[in-house]
Design a protein around this motif. Sequence first.
Motif, PDB file in Angstrom:
ATOM      1  N   ALA A  45       0.813  -1.218   0.000  1.00  0.00           N
ATOM      2  CA  ALA A  45       0.000   0.000   0.000  1.00  0.00           C
ATOM      3  C   ALA A  45       0.844   1.264   0.000  1.00  0.00           C
ATOM      4  N   LYS A  46       2.140   1.139   0.248  1.00  0.00           N
ATOM      5  CA  LYS A  46       3.025   2.309   0.251  1.00  0.00           C
ATOM      6  C   LYS A  46       3.471   2.711  -1.158  1.00  0.00           C
ATOM      7  N   LEU A  47       3.233   1.845  -2.137  1.00  0.00           N
ATOM      8  CA  LEU A  47       3.766   2.083  -3.483  1.00  0.00           C
ATOM      9  C   LEU A  47       3.114   3.254  -4.218  1.00  0.00           C
ATOM     10  N   PRO A  48       1.775   3.370  -4.280  1.00  0.00           N
ATOM     11  CA  PRO A  48       1.162   4.470  -5.036  1.00  0.00           C
ATOM     12  C   PRO A  48       1.525   5.832  -4.449  1.00  0.00           C
ATOM     13  N   ARG A  49       1.587   6.832  -5.329  1.00  0.00           N
ATOM     14  CA  ARG A  49       1.975   8.182  -4.901  1.00  0.00           C
ATOM     15  C   ARG A  49       0.824   9.181  -4.943  1.00  0.00           C
ATOM     16  N   SER A  50      -0.319   8.776  -5.482  1.00  0.00           N
ATOM     17  CA  SER A  50      -1.476   9.683  -5.519  1.00  0.00           C
ATOM     18  C   SER A  50      -2.753   8.863  -5.398  1.00  0.00           C
ATOM     19  N   GLY A  51      -3.847   9.544  -5.145  1.00  0.00           N
ATOM     20  CA  GLY A  51      -5.119   8.853  -5.002  1.00  0.00           C
ATOM     21  C   GLY A  51      -5.522   8.131  -6.272  1.00  0.00           C
ATOM     22  N   ARG A  52      -5.369   8.789  -7.402  1.00  0.00           N
ATOM     23  CA  ARG A  52      -5.730   8.170  -8.683  1.00  0.00           C
ATOM     24  C   ARG A  52      -4.817   6.991  -9.014  1.00  0.00           C
ATOM     25  N   LEU A  73      -4.667   0.921   1.813  1.00  0.00           N
ATOM     26  CA  LEU A  73      -4.427   2.211   1.175  1.00  0.00           C
ATOM     27  C   LEU A  73      -5.232   3.320   1.846  1.00  0.00           C
ATOM     28  N   ALA A  74      -6.448   2.977   2.261  1.00  0.00           N
ATOM     29  CA  ALA A  74      -7.318   3.974   2.877  1.00  0.00           C
ATOM     30  C   ALA A  74      -6.789   4.440   4.229  1.00  0.00           C
ATOM     31  N   ARG A  75      -5.903   3.663   4.847  1.00  0.00           N
ATOM     32  CA  ARG A  75      -5.345   4.053   6.142  1.00  0.00           C
ATOM     33  C   ARG A  75      -4.211   5.063   6.007  1.00  0.00           C
ATOM     34  N   ARG A  76      -3.697   5.240   4.805  1.00  0.00           N
ATOM     35  CA  ARG A  76      -2.598   6.188   4.608  1.00  0.00           C
ATOM     36  C   ARG A  76      -3.083   7.623   4.795  1.00  0.00           C
ATOM     37  N   THR A  77      -2.462   8.332   5.710  1.00  0.00           N
ATOM     38  CA  THR A  77      -2.869   9.717   5.984  1.00  0.00           C
ATOM     39  C   THR A  77      -2.314  10.699   4.951  1.00  0.00           C
ATOM     40  N   ASP A  78      -1.295  10.256   4.185  1.00  0.00           N
ATOM     41  CA  ASP A  78      -0.695  11.138   3.183  1.00  0.00           C
ATOM     42  C   ASP A  78      -1.309  10.964   1.803  1.00  0.00           C
ATOM     43  N   LEU A  79      -2.366  10.148   1.710  1.00  0.00           N
ATOM     44  CA  LEU A  79      -2.972   9.828   0.421  1.00  0.00           C
ATOM     45  C   LEU A  79      -4.469  10.090   0.484  1.00  0.00           C
ATOM     46  N   ARG A  80      -4.942  10.939  -0.409  1.00  0.00           N
ATOM     47  CA  ARG A  80      -6.386  11.191  -0.459  1.00  0.00           C
ATOM     48  C   ARG A  80      -6.973  10.386  -1.619  1.00  0.00           C
TER      49      ARG A  80
END
Length: 470
Positions: free
Chosen positions: A94-101, A133-140
């Motif tokens: 879940a740390k891999l993506p850099r943006s919500g999209r 992924l939804a738990r990431r606070t840096d990712l909307r």
Amino acid sequence: MATIFSNALEHTAQAVTSWAEKWFPDAYIFAALAVVVVAAGAWFMGAPLTQIGIAFGDGYWSLIPFTMQMAMVAISGYVLAVSPPAAALIARLAKLPRSGRSAVAFVAMVSIIASFISWAISLIFAGLLVRALARRTDLRMDYRAAGAAAYLGLGATWALGLSSSAAQLQTNPASLPPTLLAITGVLPFSQTIFLPQSMLLALIIMLVSICIAYFSAPRDANASTADDLAVNLDDTPETTDIDRPGDWLERSPLLTLLIVALGALWIWHEFSSKNPLIAITNLNTYNFVLLLFGMLCNWRPQRFLRAVTQSVPSTAGVLIQFPLYGGIAFILTKAGAADGHTLSHYLAQFFVTISTHSSFPGVIGIYSAILGFFVPSGGGKWIIEAPYVMQAAIDLKVHLGWAVTVYNAAEALPNLINPFWMLPLLGILRLKARDIVGYTFVQFIVHVPLVIFLLWALAGTLSYLPPAMP
């Protein structure tokens, strides 16, 4: 141009989602309405009401083994996911993506690739990845769009992979009903899911699906996160220290290790005596392996039991709605008119009658998609329609392996908007069908013309394949 396309998809998805959140009923209402529609259709075709009622009652419990399997898919997947080792693995991914999209597109890619091996693995793993992924606070990330992306493996591609019930049935003469075997003979994977045209079809669908998932996902400002939707993402079972001597076994891994060791003997036999990729597509095998891993990763029986207790609410929709679809299947296939023919027979005969050699893939694809909306069971539906469809393919000199691919690709289309297969995923995500159907509907309106066109166009590259009798 790309910006216009992106904006159009995003606005369409949001508009349909807004409509669905207001008007789309609970999945149970959807199933109940389907019962009424099919019953009315059977009555209109001449089946007596008494016979329709008997077929509904007889079929109501016909999916109980499958219902239990699907409930265990949700339970075993959840139990494994909340264990410390599995949760850590999913969290790293879940740390891999850099943006919500990009997170939504990543989920779509994982879901689709996993579906080529097993639709059950795809459904559960992708759903758990969404929660991580939804738990990431840096990712909307839009939680609804990500949930729809997690469904794409089952909603778009699963039947083009090793999970294909029709392809598995056709490659094993012992599993085919004698009447169907006499028509089609045996079709190996090399003539169905491993046809170059079938693999090209799967690749195109995968790439298009990922692109749609990315461009239809709301940007950060418009995204509805899990917090916005008030979804509880706490997966960690509570632990309570128990000091009573009688509770020692609850906290000891001894029984867990003994049961896992015993189960490992069966797993070794199962995978050594069969193709491992085929063995894992069996739901009983899949659930058994997943549950044993869940026991082992949770280590202590106390923690394992708490995880099971927390997972049970996610099975409610499966337990109460799947029987309705069992009744629908029996009305379609058992409630006959005066001439003894059923509604499914009339539907098949109609579409077969209007087909020609060139139109066969498109026409039968449309028929398969329509019937799949009411009988969402890959293997069961193939047994119903294959005798008519495959005989027509022989008469019209259509490649028999491609006829199976036509069924596989078209059979998945209604899954994109039918809540039936969504239920285990929705239980894990703690959402309702109306939350994700706006995004799956955008996939649906693109997939239908694309898939039907590809089925027709690629059929022209194949020569007639006659039946090969065992």
